[in-house]
Design an enzyme around this catalytic site. Structure first.
Site, short mmCIF file in Angstrom:
data_model
loop_
_atom_site.label_atom_id
_atom_site.label_comp_id
_atom_site.label_asym_id
_atom_site.label_seq_id
_atom_site.Cartn_x
_atom_site.Cartn_y
_atom_site.Cartn_z
N LYS A 13 0.83 -1.21 0.00
CA LYS A 13 0.00 0.00 0.00
C LYS A 13 0.87 1.26 0.00
O LYS A 13 0.62 2.19 -0.76
CB LYS A 13 -0.93 0.01 1.22
N ARG A 88 -9.65 0.43 8.72
CA ARG A 88 -9.25 -0.96 9.02
C ARG A 88 -10.33 -1.71 9.77
O ARG A 88 -10.14 -2.88 10.10
CB ARG A 88 -7.97 -0.94 9.84
N ARG A 127 11.75 -6.43 5.34
CA ARG A 127 11.61 -4.99 5.09
C ARG A 127 12.54 -4.16 5.98
O ARG A 127 12.69 -4.41 7.17
CB ARG A 127 10.16 -4.57 5.37
N ARG A 160 11.21 -2.05 11.27
CA ARG A 160 10.09 -1.54 12.04
C ARG A 160 9.85 -2.40 13.27
O ARG A 160 9.97 -3.62 13.21
CB ARG A 160 8.82 -1.52 11.17
N ARG A 171 -0.54 -9.20 13.28
CA ARG A 171 -1.12 -8.26 12.32
C ARG A 171 -1.93 -8.99 11.25
O ARG A 171 -2.97 -8.50 10.82
CB ARG A 171 0.00 -7.42 11.66
#
Ligand code: AMP
Length: 217
Positions: A13, A88, A127, A160, A171
């Site tokens: 996203k 969300r 990531r 992160r 998540r």
């Protein structure tokens, strides 16, 4: 143009949103980024939210909605905006609907970026993000030229706090339970566009552009 970028964590996203910003010149509002910035600034709200997001849990609706309401009222959102990571929950979607109606606006499209779970886990666990400019990398698919250093600004790359295996798992569960029901919600309203986002960013953006051309007509 008012768009929602939708999809599970790791769907791309943020990456696709950044490209739409460049092409269309409308701002992207990422609630996750707002939370990370507030936490980095040690604001009370930011630290309260961090207790949730650092563990991979959704931040309570009342906190999120207040921030979005303020942000979309900013002058740069007059011509439109892209929501990345909001709504969300069904309650957030209802609030967004009401917010838009209050100002005589409407949602043009919800782009549902679909990615298989093993690919999501691969993306999230590798990531890395620049601690300064926010540029994103991947340890194997898109490494920086120098290990752990941003190609663009030379600052350090970090992982992160919520890209750990436990948080990633949480998540994905949160997404399935609380966010995925919005697919049906937006399908019913005739604004949902499915995009196969399993490929790399360039190939996915070609599909995003095709949808945006349709929406803009
Ligand atoms: P993101 O950067 O979009 O992956 O968001 C990072 C984290 O921030 C999420 O895992 C949530 O914990 C929190 N968050 C971001 N947006 C929302 C939202 N709309 N509602 C609840 N929590 C959110």
């Amino acid at each position: 143009m008012i768009l929602v970028l939708f999809g599970p964590p790791g769907a791309g996203k943020g990456t696709q949103g950044a490209r739409i910003v460049q092409q269309y010149g409308i701002p992207k509002i990422s609630t996750g980024e707002i939370f990370r910035d507030l936490a980095a600034a040690h604001s009370e709200l930011g630290l309260k939210a961090k207790a949730y997001w650092s563990q991979g849990k959704l931040v309570p609706d009342e906190i999120v909605v207040g921030l979005v309401r303020e942000r979309v009222a900013d002058p740069d959102c007059r011509r439109g905006f892209i929501l990345d990571g909001f709504p969300r929950t069904v309650s957030q979607a209802d609030t967004l609907q009401a917010m838009l109606e209050e100002t005589g606006k409407r949602l043009n499209g919800v782009l549902n970026l679909r990615v298989e779970e093993p690919e999501l886990i691969r993306r999230l666990s590798g990531r890395r993000t620049c601690s300064n400019c926010g540029a994103t990398y991947h340890t194997t698919a898109m490494p920086s030229r120098v290990d752990d250093i941003c190609d663009h600004c030379g600052n350090r790359l970090i992982q992160r706090a919520d890209d750990t295996p436990e948080s990633i798992h949480r998540r994905l569960v949160e997404y399935e339970e609380k966010t995925a029901p919005l697919i049906h919600y937006y399908e019913e309203r005739g604004v949902l566009y499915h995009i196969d986002a399993n490929e790399g960013p360039d190939a996915v953006y070609v599909k995003v552009q095709a949808v945006l051309r349709k929406i803009a007509c």
